[in-house]
Design a protein around this motif. Sequence first.
Motif, short mmCIF file in Angstrom:
data_model
loop_
_atom_site.label_atom_id
_atom_site.label_comp_id
_atom_site.label_asym_id
_atom_site.label_seq_id
_atom_site.Cartn_x
_atom_site.Cartn_y
_atom_site.Cartn_z
N GLY A 112 -1.08 -1.98 -23.00
CA GLY A 112 -1.05 -3.43 -22.96
C GLY A 112 0.00 -4.12 -23.81
N ARG A 113 0.84 -3.39 -24.53
CA ARG A 113 1.88 -4.02 -25.35
C ARG A 113 3.07 -4.42 -24.49
NH1 ARG A 113 4.68 -0.81 -28.78
NH2 ARG A 113 4.05 1.03 -27.62
N GLU A 114 3.63 -5.59 -24.81
CA GLU A 114 4.86 -6.03 -24.14
C GLU A 114 6.05 -5.45 -24.89
OE1 GLU A 114 5.31 -10.20 -23.47
OE2 GLU A 114 3.43 -10.36 -22.37
N LEU A 115 6.84 -4.61 -24.21
CA LEU A 115 8.03 -4.03 -24.83
C LEU A 115 9.22 -4.96 -24.77
CD1 LEU A 115 8.23 -0.30 -23.70
CD2 LEU A 115 7.63 -1.21 -25.94
N GLY A 116 9.42 -5.61 -23.65
CA GLY A 116 10.57 -6.47 -23.46
C GLY A 116 10.92 -6.58 -21.98
N ILE A 117 12.20 -6.82 -21.72
CA ILE A 117 12.68 -7.07 -20.37
C ILE A 117 13.63 -5.95 -19.96
CG2 ILE A 117 14.00 -8.67 -18.93
CD1 ILE A 117 11.31 -9.80 -19.86
N LEU A 118 13.46 -5.45 -18.73
CA LEU A 118 14.37 -4.44 -18.21
C LEU A 118 15.72 -5.13 -17.99
CD1 LEU A 118 13.51 -1.79 -15.54
CD2 LEU A 118 15.78 -2.71 -15.81
N ASP A 119 16.73 -4.70 -18.75
CA ASP A 119 18.01 -5.38 -18.79
C ASP A 119 19.10 -4.68 -18.00
OD1 ASP A 119 19.66 -7.54 -20.04
OD2 ASP A 119 20.73 -5.80 -20.86
N ASP A 120 19.01 -3.35 -17.86
CA ASP A 120 20.07 -2.61 -17.19
C ASP A 120 19.52 -1.27 -16.71
OD1 ASP A 120 22.58 -2.03 -16.19
OD2 ASP A 120 23.53 -1.72 -18.14
N VAL A 121 20.19 -0.69 -15.74
CA VAL A 121 19.86 0.64 -15.25
C VAL A 121 21.11 1.49 -15.38
CG1 VAL A 121 19.09 2.02 -13.28
CG2 VAL A 121 18.12 -0.27 -13.65
N LEU A 122 21.00 2.56 -16.15
CA LEU A 122 22.12 3.49 -16.32
C LEU A 122 21.90 4.67 -15.40
CD1 LEU A 122 22.19 3.55 -20.24
CD2 LEU A 122 23.46 2.04 -18.70
N GLU A 123 22.91 5.00 -14.62
CA GLU A 123 22.80 6.13 -13.71
C GLU A 123 23.38 7.36 -14.40
OE1 GLU A 123 24.24 5.34 -9.76
OE2 GLU A 123 23.44 3.32 -9.82
N THR A 124 22.55 8.36 -14.59
CA THR A 124 22.98 9.61 -15.21
C THR A 124 22.86 10.72 -14.16
OG1 THR A 124 20.79 10.23 -16.00
CG2 THR A 124 22.09 8.81 -17.44
N GLY A 125 23.27 11.89 -14.50
CA GLY A 125 23.20 12.99 -13.55
C GLY A 125 21.78 13.38 -13.19
N ALA A 126 20.90 13.44 -14.17
CA ALA A 126 19.54 13.92 -13.94
C ALA A 126 18.63 12.83 -13.37
CB ALA A 126 18.96 14.46 -15.24
N ASN A 127 18.58 11.70 -14.01
CA ASN A 127 17.72 10.59 -13.59
C ASN A 127 18.29 9.30 -14.16
OD1 ASN A 127 16.18 12.19 -15.98
ND2 ASN A 127 16.17 9.99 -16.36
N ASP A 128 17.86 8.18 -13.59
CA ASP A 128 18.28 6.89 -14.14
C ASP A 128 17.62 6.68 -15.49
OD1 ASP A 128 19.69 6.43 -11.82
OD2 ASP A 128 18.24 5.02 -10.98
N VAL A 129 18.23 5.81 -16.29
CA VAL A 129 17.68 5.42 -17.58
C VAL A 129 17.57 3.91 -17.57
CG1 VAL A 129 18.06 5.38 -20.07
CG2 VAL A 129 18.65 7.43 -18.77
N TYR A 130 16.38 3.39 -17.89
CA TYR A 130 16.15 1.96 -17.93
C TYR A 130 16.38 1.46 -19.36
CZ TYR A 130 13.88 2.45 -13.36
OH TYR A 130 13.61 2.70 -12.04
N VAL A 131 17.17 0.39 -19.48
CA VAL A 131 17.45 -0.21 -20.77
C VAL A 131 16.54 -1.42 -20.92
CG1 VAL A 131 19.21 -1.30 -22.22
CG2 VAL A 131 19.86 0.55 -20.63
N ILE A 132 15.66 -1.35 -21.92
CA ILE A 132 14.72 -2.43 -22.18
C ILE A 132 15.18 -3.18 -23.41
CG2 ILE A 132 12.29 -3.02 -22.60
CD1 ILE A 132 12.87 -1.42 -19.95
N LYS A 133 15.37 -4.51 -23.29
CA LYS A 133 15.70 -5.35 -24.45
C LYS A 133 14.40 -5.89 -24.99
CE LYS A 133 20.35 -6.02 -24.15
NZ LYS A 133 21.45 -6.67 -24.65
N THR A 134 14.15 -5.60 -26.27
CA THR A 134 12.89 -6.03 -26.88
C THR A 134 12.92 -7.53 -27.15
OG1 THR A 134 13.65 -5.62 -29.15
CG2 THR A 134 12.59 -3.78 -27.97
#
Length: 170
Positions: A112-134
């Motif tokens: 139930g904690r709010e981490l922040g807003i999904l700000d960017d998606v980084l595409e890597t070889g294995a899987n995407d990485v979501y960038v969350i701005k707190t």
Amino acid sequence: MLDYLKIGGIISTHGLKGEVKVFPTTQDVHRYDVLDKAYIETDEGRMPVHVERVRYFKNLVIVKFRDLDRIEAVEGYVKHDLYVSREDAIELKENEYFVGDVIGLLTITDDGRELGILDDVLETGANDVYVIKTKEKPQREILLPAIPDVILKICPEEGYMKVHMLPGLE
């Protein structure tokens, strides 16, 4: 949800007959093979264009638009983005989302904690990485791998994404 989805950026002209080089921002670059209508983002709004032909060169797509037959007709579109309407977008598989639909989602944890807003998606070889701005001050970024153990639920229609914070992610 966005009405138009970015599929690339025009980076330069190519030759003298109205072709442009496009840096694709779509996961499946061959989606250009079936592209008929697109939109160039201009200062006056989105301008519809019809694709006459495409070919591929290294990591770029060379696109020729119908009725734009000279370099002078396309050079003003260099450094402008290329979009498709949602109706013309490629079909997604289950649990796949357009990047534009997930950017801006509120990210909450399974406790139930709010981490922040999904700000960017980084595409890597294995899987995407979501960038969350707190939301905290000073603001910081949390990088979350887009894997089923971490990303539990994505609800663009409701404006949130639920995640499980594995040890070491915060």
